[in-house]
Design a protein around this motif. Structure first.
Motif, PDB file in Angstrom:
ATOM      1  N   ARG A   1      26.011   4.332 -15.271  1.00 52.49           N
ATOM      2  CA  ARG A   1      25.096   4.995 -14.468  1.00 52.49           C
ATOM      3  C   ARG A   1      25.437   6.464 -13.904  1.00 52.49           C
ATOM      4  O   ARG A   1      25.173   6.586 -12.871  1.00 52.49           O
ATOM      5  CB  ARG A   1      24.421   4.052 -13.392  1.00 52.49           C
ATOM      6  CG  ARG A   1      23.924   2.642 -13.910  1.00 52.49           C
ATOM      7  CD  ARG A   1      23.206   2.099 -12.977  1.00 52.49           C
ATOM      8  NE  ARG A   1      22.824   0.683 -13.357  1.00 52.49           N
ATOM      9  CZ  ARG A   1      21.469   0.419 -14.122  1.00 52.49           C
ATOM     10  NH1 ARG A   1      21.005   1.387 -14.466  1.00 52.49           N
ATOM     11  NH2 ARG A   1      21.361  -0.808 -14.677  1.00 52.49           N
ATOM     12  N   ARG A   2      26.044   7.135 -14.895  1.00 51.90           N
ATOM     13  CA  ARG A   2      26.536   8.436 -14.400  1.00 51.90           C
ATOM     14  C   ARG A   2      26.473   9.307 -15.640  1.00 51.90           C
ATOM     15  O   ARG A   2      26.626   8.940 -16.795  1.00 51.90           O
ATOM     16  CB  ARG A   2      28.050   8.493 -13.987  1.00 51.90           C
ATOM     17  CG  ARG A   2      28.434   7.695 -12.875  1.00 51.90           C
ATOM     18  CD  ARG A   2      29.950   7.277 -12.678  1.00 51.90           C
ATOM     19  NE  ARG A   2      30.527   8.518 -12.254  1.00 51.90           N
ATOM     20  CZ  ARG A   2      31.541   9.094 -12.324  1.00 51.90           C
ATOM     21  NH1 ARG A   2      32.590   8.216 -13.041  1.00 51.90           N
ATOM     22  NH2 ARG A   2      32.366  10.147 -11.809  1.00 51.90           N
ATOM     23  N   PHE A   3      25.754  10.507 -15.496  1.00 46.52           N
ATOM     24  CA  PHE A   3      25.517  11.633 -16.375  1.00 46.52           C
ATOM     25  C   PHE A   3      26.358  12.611 -16.058  1.00 46.52           C
ATOM     26  O   PHE A   3      26.496  12.977 -14.830  1.00 46.52           O
ATOM     27  CB  PHE A   3      24.121  11.944 -16.755  1.00 46.52           C
ATOM     28  CG  PHE A   3      22.989  10.829 -16.835  1.00 46.52           C
ATOM     29  CD1 PHE A   3      23.746   9.613 -17.224  1.00 46.52           C
ATOM     30  CD2 PHE A   3      21.673  10.872 -16.603  1.00 46.52           C
ATOM     31  CE1 PHE A   3      22.615   8.538 -17.793  1.00 46.52           C
ATOM     32  CE2 PHE A   3      20.867   9.836 -16.925  1.00 46.52           C
ATOM     33  CZ  PHE A   3      21.336   8.718 -17.418  1.00 46.52           C
ATOM     34  N   LEU A   4      26.750  13.566 -17.082  1.00 49.06           N
ATOM     35  CA  LEU A   4      27.896  14.604 -17.025  1.00 49.06           C
ATOM     36  C   LEU A   4      27.195  15.932 -17.290  1.00 49.06           C
ATOM     37  O   LEU A   4      26.606  15.910 -18.432  1.00 49.06           O
ATOM     38  CB  LEU A   4      29.108  14.290 -17.463  1.00 49.06           C
ATOM     39  CG  LEU A   4      30.101  15.286 -17.511  1.00 49.06           C
ATOM     40  CD1 LEU A   4      30.511  15.542 -16.045  1.00 49.06           C
ATOM     41  CD2 LEU A   4      31.402  15.064 -18.663  1.00 49.06           C
TER      42      LEU A   4
ATOM     43  N   ALA B   1      26.670  13.046 -21.798  1.00 50.89           N
ATOM     44  CA  ALA B   1      26.781  14.334 -21.441  1.00 50.89           C
ATOM     45  C   ALA B   1      25.723  15.129 -21.986  1.00 50.89           C
ATOM     46  O   ALA B   1      25.186  14.897 -22.507  1.00 50.89           O
ATOM     47  CB  ALA B   1      28.295  14.991 -22.091  1.00 50.89           C
ATOM     48  N   LEU B   2      25.364  16.038 -20.852  1.00 51.60           N
ATOM     49  CA  LEU B   2      24.026  17.017 -21.092  1.00 51.60           C
ATOM     50  C   LEU B   2      24.482  18.552 -21.298  1.00 51.60           C
ATOM     51  O   LEU B   2      25.537  18.856 -20.622  1.00 51.60           O
ATOM     52  CB  LEU B   2      23.331  16.770 -19.839  1.00 51.60           C
ATOM     53  CG  LEU B   2      22.829  15.234 -19.485  1.00 51.60           C
ATOM     54  CD1 LEU B   2      22.234  15.321 -18.188  1.00 51.60           C
ATOM     55  CD2 LEU B   2      22.220  14.519 -20.430  1.00 51.60           C
ATOM     56  N   ILE B   3      23.510  19.235 -22.112  1.00 53.37           N
ATOM     57  CA  ILE B   3      23.470  20.385 -22.301  1.00 53.37           C
ATOM     58  C   ILE B   3      22.117  20.975 -22.140  1.00 53.37           C
ATOM     59  O   ILE B   3      21.484  21.284 -23.128  1.00 53.37           O
ATOM     60  CB  ILE B   3      24.235  21.027 -23.421  1.00 53.37           C
ATOM     61  CG1 ILE B   3      25.775  20.408 -23.795  1.00 53.37           C
ATOM     62  CG2 ILE B   3      24.105  22.469 -23.477  1.00 53.37           C
ATOM     63  CD1 ILE B   3      26.177  20.698 -25.057  1.00 53.37           C
ATOM     64  N   PRO B   4      21.651  21.146 -20.850  1.00 54.87           N
ATOM     65  CA  PRO B   4      20.282  21.533 -20.676  1.00 54.87           C
ATOM     66  C   PRO B   4      20.203  22.974 -20.253  1.00 54.87           C
ATOM     67  O   PRO B   4      20.284  23.613 -19.335  1.00 54.87           O
ATOM     68  CB  PRO B   4      19.809  20.905 -19.282  1.00 54.87           C
ATOM     69  CG  PRO B   4      21.150  20.542 -18.672  1.00 54.87           C
ATOM     70  CD  PRO B   4      22.319  20.783 -19.552  1.00 54.87           C
TER      71      PRO B   4
END
Length: 445
Positions: free
Chosen positions: A275-278, A345-348
């Motif tokens: 429950r953690r996004f990076l 992991a995110l790249i927004p």
């Protein structure tokens, strides 16, 4: 045409035929094989009566050659290809001067940049292992908007380099530049040039004219003996320079990110939901606040940790989401230890010519840590399958891609990402950089 050719020749140097030219007016030509030194005032472009190809300057046995790296980053900022390629030049036998990012006099209005306005006074700093650094004198603003201002700043830049202890301008054997704005400096230096283009510089926001930046970059590419692009989108800008163009993507210190990931994965029998996004990286004008806000709202029970420098407008735009946590900057080593313990992991990024053409370092770091990635549309990432990255062009697609990614992930996929990302290691990118240098030296010998 250039893109199609690069798909075939990916990571290999295309045949190098074009060479930058030094020009001298009047007087006899230099003796064969001798270094060609010029008086700056005698450089007049390609219309002179005498033209000679640049040759590497030769030194007596035991004396190291000199290289200049004209960077858009400070040496002690986040480690990227700029520092790595500079260190590779030192390993190849050069004394290297790494010239840090310039600032304009507009830095007076930015307290965090005040130190840069006077940093040039401290001269050259020895970093060890045949590496030196220096910070240039401030430039006039608007150099990206008016070509005459850029040429004025180029002359200021050259005179600063000329003033440094160590005879760097007189004895430079090669110039690796990340600046497309200083073709006049490159002409005055008179050494072989490698232009490593890592971004679409004309797509940045701010005080610039796209046509001006494109002209300056075209002049830089004309002067360069070799041009490197990080991806096919960037490479397409240099279609008229196929003869000296190569493609070298960004990379990763694979062991740094893979070792903590494998250590943790080896303790597990099933992949737990964290429950953690990076997100790791700068959060500036190109950061998609709307997309990240939508993800935060859709997953209120999940924490989104954001590491990196953040503009106030980004913080303000996400202030309503208590589960978005801005954690400041961490070293790469610290990020590598933390990364495996996230779900995704995110790249927004906001869609723009700038972001469509990037080759994000963070992607290679994420997957080397075993993480699945959800990213905005970035052309360079389209070559990878959904087991590595899912692309989304709207906030709704971003939310859906995050859920699909979490549902599909597994221990096996984590291990597979870690293993398959070995091909992104910087050691392989350095080998490709070596090919560029070796081919250039062969054509100029």
């Amino acid at each position: 045409m250039v893109v199609e050719r690069l798909r075939v020749c990916r990571h290999t140097l295309l045949p190098l035929e074009g060479q930058a030219l030094a020009v001298r007016v009047g007087g006899p030509p230099c003796a064969s094989g001798q270094p060609f030194h010029r008086q700056p005032s005698r450089l007049v472009g390609n219309s002179a009566c005498y033209v000679e190809s640049f040759r590497p300057r030769r030194y007596s046995r035991g004396r190291r050659m000199k290289a200049l790296v004209l960077s858009t980053n400070n040496y002690r900022s986040f480690p990227s290809r700029k520092q790595r390629f500079a260190r590779r030049l030192a390993e190849r036998g050069y004394d290297v001067l790494y010239v840090e990012a310039p600032v304009t006099w507009l830095a007076v209005a930015r307290p965090k940049q005040w130190w840069k306005l006077s940093a040039w006074r401290s001269g050259v700093h020895d970093q060890g292992d045949h590496m030196w650094t220096a910070s240039p004198t401030p430039w006039l603003p608007y150099f990206k908007k008016y070509e005459r201002v850029a040429d004025h700043d180029s002359l200021t830049y050259y005179r600063y380099l000329q003033s440094l202890a160590g005879d760097w301008t007189a004895e430079a054997s090669i110039v690796l530049t990340y600046l497309p704005f200083v073709p006049r400096t490159l002409r005055l230096l008179g050494a072989p040039v490698v232009y490593d283009c890592v971004d679409d510089h004309s797509a940045y926001p701010g005080l610039l004219g796209k046509a001006t930046v494109d002209r300056l970059e075209a002049r830089t590419a004309d002067i360069a003996s070799a041009v490197i692009a990080t991806n096919e989108t960037i490479a397409a800008k240099f279609s008229s320079h196929e003869d000296k163009l190569s493609l070298i993507q960004n990379g990763v210190d694979h062991e740094l990110f893979a070792a903590p990931a494998m250590t943790w994965l080896d303790t597990l029998t099933t992949l737990p939901r964290q429950r953690r996004f990076l997100y790791v990286g700068a959060m500036r004008e190109w950061f998609d606040v709307q997309a990240l806000g939508a993800v935060a709202a859709a997953y209120p029970d999940c924490v989104i940790d954001c590491f990196g420098e953040t503009l106030p407008v980004v913080r303000d735009g996400l202030a309503v989401h208590a589960n978005v946590v801005f954690k400041g900057t961490l070293s790469q080593a610290a990020i590598a230890q933390e990364a495996p313990h996230y779900d995704v992991a995110l790249i927004p990024f906001r869609e723009s010519p700038l972001t469509l053409g990037v080759d994000p370092l963070k992607f290679y770091e994420y997957v080397s840590a075993g993480l699945p990635v959800v990213s905005s549309t970035i052309h360079a990432l389209g070559a990878f399958g959904e087991d590595m990255v899912r692309l989304a062009s709207t906030p709704e697609e971003f939310i859906s891609a995050v859920q699909d990614t979490i549902d599909a992930d597994s221990l096996e996929l984590r291990r597979s990402r870690v293993e398959s990302s070995r091909r992104f290691d910087w050691s392989l990118r350095i080998t490709e950089f070596d090919r560029v240098l070796d081919t250039m030296a062969h054509h100029q010998s």
